[in-house]
Design an enzyme around this catalytic site. Sequence first.
Site, PDB file in Angstrom:
ATOM      1  N   TYR A  54      70.539 101.855  15.162  1.00  8.56           N
ATOM      2  CA  TYR A  54      69.585 101.006  14.426  1.00  8.56           C
ATOM      3  C   TYR A  54      69.130  99.850  15.326  1.00  8.56           C
ATOM      4  CZ  TYR A  54      67.319  99.294  10.184  1.00  8.56           C
ATOM      5  OH  TYR A  54      66.392  98.898   9.245  1.00  8.56           O
ATOM      6  N   LYS A  73      66.051  93.015  10.790  1.00  7.75           N
ATOM      7  CA  LYS A  73      66.366  92.955   9.348  1.00  7.75           C
ATOM      8  C   LYS A  73      67.230  91.737   9.026  1.00  7.75           C
ATOM      9  CE  LYS A  73      64.202  96.703   7.902  1.00  7.75           C
ATOM     10  NZ  LYS A  73      62.862  96.543   7.297  1.00  7.75           N
TER      11      LYS A  73
HETATM   12  P1  NAD Z   1      57.122 104.547   6.204  1.00  4.56           P
HETATM   13  O1  NAD Z   1      56.922 105.044   7.585  1.00  4.56           O
HETATM   14  O2  NAD Z   1      56.663 105.402   5.091  1.00  4.56           O
HETATM   15  O3  NAD Z   1      56.473 103.099   6.036  1.00  4.56           O
HETATM   16  C1  NAD Z   1      56.412 102.150   7.075  1.00  4.56           C
HETATM   17  C2  NAD Z   1      55.075 101.452   6.936  1.00  4.56           C
HETATM   18  O4  NAD Z   1      54.961 100.381   7.879  1.00  4.56           O
HETATM   19  C3  NAD Z   1      53.904 102.418   7.225  1.00  4.56           C
HETATM   20  O5  NAD Z   1      53.048 102.450   6.108  1.00  4.56           O
HETATM   21  C4  NAD Z   1      53.197 101.778   8.419  1.00  4.56           C
HETATM   22  O6  NAD Z   1      51.802 101.936   8.386  1.00  4.56           O
HETATM   23  C5  NAD Z   1      53.591 100.325   8.229  1.00  4.56           C
HETATM   24  N1  NAD Z   1      53.389  99.539   9.451  1.00  4.56           N
HETATM   25  C6  NAD Z   1      54.047  99.656  10.654  1.00  4.56           C
HETATM   26  N2  NAD Z   1      53.511  98.789  11.542  1.00  4.56           N
HETATM   27  C7  NAD Z   1      52.511  98.124  10.901  1.00  4.56           C
HETATM   28  C8  NAD Z   1      51.565  97.131  11.272  1.00  4.56           C
HETATM   29  N3  NAD Z   1      51.525  96.641  12.525  1.00  4.56           N
HETATM   30  N4  NAD Z   1      50.682  96.680  10.349  1.00  4.56           N
HETATM   31  C9  NAD Z   1      50.693  97.171   9.085  1.00  4.56           C
HETATM   32  N5  NAD Z   1      51.541  98.121   8.661  1.00  4.56           N
HETATM   33  C10 NAD Z   1      52.439  98.600   9.569  1.00  4.56           C
HETATM   34  O7  NAD Z   1      58.697 104.259   6.088  1.00  4.56           O
HETATM   35  P2  NAD Z   1      59.599 103.571   4.968  1.00  4.56           P
HETATM   36  O8  NAD Z   1      60.970 104.057   5.239  1.00  4.56           O
HETATM   37  O9  NAD Z   1      59.001 103.751   3.629  1.00  4.56           O
HETATM   38  O10 NAD Z   1      59.568 102.039   5.395  1.00  4.56           O
HETATM   39  C11 NAD Z   1      59.223 100.987   4.509  1.00  4.56           C
HETATM   40  C12 NAD Z   1      60.213  99.834   4.647  1.00  4.56           C
HETATM   41  O11 NAD Z   1      61.473 100.249   4.149  1.00  4.56           O
HETATM   42  C13 NAD Z   1      60.451  99.366   6.068  1.00  4.56           C
HETATM   43  O12 NAD Z   1      60.595  97.953   6.068  1.00  4.56           O
HETATM   44  C14 NAD Z   1      61.778 100.015   6.418  1.00  4.56           C
HETATM   45  O13 NAD Z   1      62.480  99.333   7.430  1.00  4.56           O
HETATM   46  C15 NAD Z   1      62.459  99.878   5.080  1.00  4.56           C
HETATM   47  N6  NAD Z   1      63.654 100.716   4.899  1.00  4.56           N
HETATM   48  C16 NAD Z   1      63.625 102.039   5.212  1.00  4.56           C
HETATM   49  C17 NAD Z   1      64.769 102.811   5.064  1.00  4.56           C
HETATM   50  C18 NAD Z   1      64.759 104.266   5.462  1.00  4.56           C
HETATM   51  O14 NAD Z   1      65.848 104.818   5.670  1.00  4.56           O
HETATM   52  N7  NAD Z   1      63.629 104.907   5.559  1.00  4.56           N
HETATM   53  C19 NAD Z   1      65.941 102.238   4.560  1.00  4.56           C
HETATM   54  C20 NAD Z   1      65.943 100.890   4.225  1.00  4.56           C
HETATM   55  C21 NAD Z   1      64.786 100.130   4.414  1.00  4.56           C
END
Ligand code: NAD
Length: 262
Positions: A156, A163
């Site tokens: 990570y 985070k």
């Molecule tokens: P995802 O890839 O579906 O979404 C990530 C989003 O970030 C995308 O829509 C992308 O367009 C956007 N993004 C990235 N850079 C950007 C920029 N410069 N400007 C505008 N938008 C931008 O993945 P996800 O897993 O749904 O991620 C959403 C959130 O959840 C993130 O903060 C991620 O860290 C968090 N999260 C994810 C997980 C996991 O395991 N997938 C677990 C806990 C938290």
Amino acid sequence: MGDLLKGKRGLVMGVANERSIAWGIARALADQGAELAFSYQGEAFGKRVEPLAASVGSDLLVDVDVTDDASLDAAFATLADRWGSLDFLIHAVAFSNKDELTGRFMNTSRANFKHSLDISCYSLIELARRAHPLMADGGSIITLTYGGSNRVTPFYNVMGVAKAALESSVRYLANDLGPDGIRVNAISPGPMKTLAGAAIGGARKTFRHTEANSPLRANATLEAIGGTAVWLLSDWGACTTGEIVMVDGGYHVLGMPQSENL
Ligand code: NAD
């Protein structure tokens, strides 16, 4: 269907496709009567987000790259023009160079450190400042974090640092904005099968490990994350701010794996 969020309007940032956490949240909010606007990152994502937005009755889409002030200016001008106010903001945005989400943390480059923290943490501060004047009657902001912020998860790496900074920002923003009736919280799901999730080295192993060992023997679902967002944005969440809400099957309480998995 319910009406816990009837009459509330908000911006959902971070829908890339139907597996996105932001999309799970958007569906749950729409089911409770919320009116939604969506941001997307560039034209290619826009084409995917448009039909999803339409399926929950939204035609208010703005193109935002959180590192580009001009796109943020334009998005907030559109929101101010169309709605004049905002009740909530969902910040589900994160990025780091995939090459540095594997291998040793100490190899994190200065450039990717800055870029990852800018997109994944600073953007929340920038967005809260821009949302503030539109939340004159109070509001609620939610970001997405992960338990790799305070406990080491293999690969990570710099996202864990981002985070940790994000969670700290949630507490500082909650204190800044509390007197204006604006609440700021984070939801912390366990690993999810999304585009961003797949970028992390060993993602499948992490997913299987938490599923096999968490107290509920299950990872989070989009529905459970969406339901948590409904609670935090609704009047039922009125006294909760500065909180990191774990939605991870209870994985974070463990001190070691289940005995059957040793
Ligand atoms: P995802 O890839 O579906 O979404 C990530 C989003 O970030 C995308 O829509 C992308 O367009 C956007 N993004 C990235 N850079 C950007 C920029 N410069 N400007 C505008 N938008 C931008 O993945 P996800 O897993 O749904 O991620 C959403 C959130 O959840 C993130 O903060 C991620 O860290 C968090 N999260 C994810 C997980 C996991 O395991 N997938 C677990 C806990 C938290």
